[in-house]
Design a protein around this motif. Sequence first.
Motif, PDB file in Angstrom:
ATOM      1  N   GLY A 150       0.843  -1.196   0.000  1.00 16.65           N
ATOM      2  CA  GLY A 150       0.000   0.000   0.000  1.00 16.65           C
ATOM      3  C   GLY A 150       0.871   1.237   0.000  1.00 16.65           C
ATOM      4  O   GLY A 150       1.931   1.259  -0.624  1.00 16.65           O
ATOM      5  N   ALA A 151       0.397   2.288   0.697  1.00 11.70           N
ATOM      6  CA  ALA A 151       1.176   3.521   0.799  1.00 11.70           C
ATOM      7  C   ALA A 151       2.358   3.302   1.743  1.00 11.70           C
ATOM      8  O   ALA A 151       2.297   2.461   2.633  1.00 11.70           O
ATOM      9  N   THR A 152       3.425   4.074   1.517  1.00  7.21           N
ATOM     10  CA  THR A 152       4.590   3.982   2.406  1.00  7.21           C
ATOM     11  C   THR A 152       4.299   4.818   3.657  1.00  7.21           C
ATOM     12  O   THR A 152       3.866   5.966   3.542  1.00  7.21           O
ATOM     13  N   PRO A 153       4.503   4.240   4.869  1.00  3.91           N
ATOM     14  CA  PRO A 153       4.166   5.005   6.081  1.00  3.91           C
ATOM     15  C   PRO A 153       5.025   6.255   6.229  1.00  3.91           C
ATOM     16  O   PRO A 153       6.148   6.323   5.723  1.00  3.91           O
ATOM     17  N   ASP A 154       4.499   7.256   6.928  1.00  4.89           N
ATOM     18  CA  ASP A 154       5.261   8.459   7.248  1.00  4.89           C
ATOM     19  C   ASP A 154       6.292   8.101   8.323  1.00  4.89           C
ATOM     20  O   ASP A 154       6.019   7.281   9.205  1.00  4.89           O
ATOM     21  N   SER A 155       7.474   8.728   8.257  1.00  2.00           N
ATOM     22  CA  SER A 155       8.575   8.345   9.148  1.00  2.00           C
ATOM     23  C   SER A 155       8.309   8.683  10.616  1.00  2.00           C
ATOM     24  O   SER A 155       9.110   8.333  11.489  1.00  2.00           O
ATOM     25  N   PHE A 195      20.764  -1.734   5.444  1.00  2.00           N
ATOM     26  CA  PHE A 195      20.575  -2.138   4.057  1.00  2.00           C
ATOM     27  C   PHE A 195      21.648  -1.447   3.216  1.00  2.00           C
ATOM     28  O   PHE A 195      21.771  -0.217   3.280  1.00  2.00           O
ATOM     29  N   ASN A 196      22.421  -2.235   2.491  1.00  2.00           N
ATOM     30  CA  ASN A 196      23.512  -1.727   1.655  1.00  2.00           C
ATOM     31  C   ASN A 196      24.429  -0.759   2.418  1.00  2.00           C
ATOM     32  O   ASN A 196      24.804   0.304   1.916  1.00  2.00           O
ATOM     33  N   GLY A 197      24.756  -1.099   3.681  1.00  2.00           N
ATOM     34  CA  GLY A 197      25.718  -0.336   4.460  1.00  2.00           C
ATOM     35  C   GLY A 197      25.147   0.864   5.200  1.00  2.00           C
ATOM     36  O   GLY A 197      25.872   1.534   5.934  1.00  2.00           O
ATOM     37  N   GLN A 198      23.859   1.163   5.022  1.00  2.00           N
ATOM     38  CA  GLN A 198      23.232   2.318   5.671  1.00  2.00           C
ATOM     39  C   GLN A 198      22.093   1.837   6.573  1.00  2.00           C
ATOM     40  O   GLN A 198      21.504   0.793   6.297  1.00  2.00           O
ATOM     41  N   PRO A 199      21.766   2.615   7.642  1.00  2.00           N
ATOM     42  CA  PRO A 199      20.585   2.247   8.428  1.00  2.00           C
ATOM     43  C   PRO A 199      19.349   2.177   7.508  1.00  2.00           C
ATOM     44  O   PRO A 199      19.263   2.929   6.531  1.00  2.00           O
ATOM     45  N   LEU A 200      18.439   1.283   7.818  1.00  2.00           N
ATOM     46  CA  LEU A 200      17.248   1.099   6.980  1.00  2.00           C
ATOM     47  C   LEU A 200      16.503   2.416   6.805  1.00  2.00           C
ATOM     48  O   LEU A 200      16.349   3.173   7.769  1.00  2.00           O
ATOM     49  N   THR A 201      16.030   2.676   5.591  1.00  2.00           N
ATOM     50  CA  THR A 201      15.162   3.827   5.347  1.00  2.00           C
ATOM     51  C   THR A 201      13.710   3.360   5.518  1.00  2.00           C
ATOM     52  O   THR A 201      13.451   2.157   5.586  1.00  2.00           O
ATOM     53  N   VAL A 202      12.787   4.303   5.549  1.00  2.00           N
ATOM     54  CA  VAL A 202      11.365   3.965   5.693  1.00  2.00           C
ATOM     55  C   VAL A 202      10.922   3.020   4.565  1.00  2.00           C
ATOM     56  O   VAL A 202      10.180   2.066   4.793  1.00  2.00           O
ATOM     57  N   ASP A 203      11.443   3.266   3.346  1.00  2.00           N
ATOM     58  CA  ASP A 203      11.106   2.422   2.184  1.00  2.00           C
ATOM     59  C   ASP A 203      11.369   0.943   2.463  1.00  2.00           C
ATOM     60  O   ASP A 203      10.666   0.076   1.961  1.00  2.00           O
ATOM     61  N   HIS A 204      12.436   0.675   3.203  1.00  2.00           N
ATOM     62  CA  HIS A 204      12.841  -0.714   3.405  1.00  2.00           C
ATOM     63  C   HIS A 204      12.546  -1.213   4.816  1.00  2.00           C
ATOM     64  O   HIS A 204      13.058  -2.243   5.222  1.00  2.00           O
ATOM     65  N   GLY A 205      11.715  -0.478   5.566  1.00  2.00           N
ATOM     66  CA  GLY A 205      11.209  -1.006   6.836  1.00  2.00           C
ATOM     67  C   GLY A 205      11.948  -0.555   8.068  1.00  2.00           C
ATOM     68  O   GLY A 205      12.095  -1.338   9.008  1.00  2.00           O
ATOM     69  N   ALA A 206      12.437   0.720   8.102  1.00  2.00           N
ATOM     70  CA  ALA A 206      13.105   1.250   9.296  1.00  2.00           C
ATOM     71  C   ALA A 206      12.194   1.098  10.517  1.00  2.00           C
ATOM     72  O   ALA A 206      10.975   1.211  10.376  1.00  2.00           O
ATOM     73  N   PRO A 207      12.718   0.845  11.687  1.00  2.00           N
ATOM     74  CA  PRO A 207      14.139   0.635  11.976  1.00  2.00           C
ATOM     75  C   PRO A 207      14.549  -0.842  11.970  1.00  2.00           C
ATOM     76  O   PRO A 207      15.724  -1.141  12.037  1.00  2.00           O
ATOM     77  N   LEU A 208      13.563  -1.756  11.881  1.00  2.00           N
ATOM     78  CA  LEU A 208      13.895  -3.187  11.965  1.00  2.00           C
ATOM     79  C   LEU A 208      12.982  -3.954  11.022  1.00  2.00           C
ATOM     80  O   LEU A 208      11.754  -3.814  11.076  1.00  2.00           O
TER      81      LEU A 208
END
Lengths: 269, 295
Positions: B127-132, B241-254
């Motif tokens: 669905g929509a990407t959640p707000d951070s 993810f790819n050496g950086q802390p997870l972004t919201v796109d990829h499911g921050a923070p875990l």
Amino acid sequence: MPNSTSTLPHQPYVLVAKRHHFLVRWSHWLNVPILLGLILSGISIYWASPVYQHKPDPTTGNFDVAADIGIWICAHVPGLHQYSNPSDLIYNHLSLGPGMLALALRLHWLCAYLFVLNGLMYVAGLVLGGGWRSLLPRRTDVLDALKMFRYYIGFPFAKLTRRKWLHPRFNTKYNALQRAAYFSVPVAGCLSATTGWAIHKPMQLHWLPAIFGGYNAARVWHFWLLWIYILFLVPHLALVFADGWDTLRSMIVGWSTRVEPSQVIAHDQ
Amino acid sequence: MINRENRNPSVAAKPVAMKKPERFFAEQPPEKIEMAPGRLHQLTRRDALLFGAGALAAMVGGGSLLPQETFSRLGVRRNMDSPGKEWFLNQALRIDDDVAEALYSGNRRVPTYTKSQITPLKNNYNGATPDSGYISAWNLTLGGLASGLSISLDIRHLATRFSVHEQITRLVCVEGWSAVAWWAGLRFDDLLRGYPPMSQAKWARVESSVNLDASGNPDPYFMSLDLATARHPQTLLATHFNGQPLTVDHGAPLRLLVPVKLGLKNVKAITGITYLADEPKDYWAERGYSRYDGI
């Protein structure tokens, strides 16, 4: 008037030759619904993530080559200009439909297991009936296949011009071109099943996609193997109907009234 | 049926003597049978009818399994769905899941890749990407523990208490696409050792309460995971993810990274894990997909 109690001096027998073991016949016909189910559900699955994509079109956002083909057909074929969803044309007509991945996957797994079981039944029929010997490629096949190809290509022209067009001689159950086709299709079936499992279980069976050049390459293999069946089916159907009832009957009841290869050739002419 | 005729030549059919083949691979001449024409017609008619009936049965049986949407497009208005059809198709799905479970081995590692083989991974939020905004108040809630307590852990605790593991693995989506990505985080197995589940637990319910539907309304995501898979050494609770802390796109923070399962089991922005004795519900299984999803 012959006496009804007396035996006839000569009873009119016909000679028939066994062509196909009954397991071969059943598996042959079961392939029709199973392959149809696999192809229709397979194209629905393909829709979810097409192998052949390009950068999204700036206006429509479309990235799927199959959708491009649908759009092109709707734009150029009279009567289809008003088609409501041109990008879905291919999927609406050659698959179960777009946007039904879960349903398509369920049917695809069902048909895939049946396809493998049916393939084993076919192999059992070939072994029990000894039919496998007729499918083995021979050294002379390349040249003989070319002769057969030349014969088939020239046949309609020869008929039209009422010229004599001789069938190449052979003394085997199948001619070289048939043998090549009937040998390749079971091989394609095996490859479809193995590439399918390579895509289906790329982690537990990771050596399987590795054989085909990796997970993404295995998807490409699996996609193109579909076209082998379609390429096979067109001449297969055309030649069966051209050849007539005896050939069709041999795949239903198992035997043929053409007992010598020369009769097959004579009939073809 | 012709064999029977061979054994009993009195019913107007008899085999014709033929030579044995000379070589094993050489084609054998076909078996030839003499038959009375009447008998021949009778057998032909019988087998053609039998095959015709089989073809009809296959057409009706196979056709009835088609999805309702396909029927609608073919102009069939009547509802062709039935409990029997659902049951049958779900059985096929269950068999396939059982096969996947039988193929699974806790000792088998999935292939790993080099950094040069990394490919782009799109944001595949359904669905929509959640707000951070949710990240500052984020906690991981654990339930069904041996202690009988329900506990909340923050990301700092998770990142410092457990050792970090890295892996470059392929994430495979049910749709068919895949991506090779470099992940880092703690092992699910380490969390299970640190906070042991109740003894009878066989399943984990992994959920994300921040998940949204396509129009941006809350649509909590929940997924079933067997504990055998959770204990796999390559099953991570990823923080990077790819050496950086997870972004919201990829499911921050875990997020869950479970490469032996389809992507839809790799829950983003996990907010709760509950251990259970019985298989919990699964978001995508409720929508017609399989439940085990082992690949």
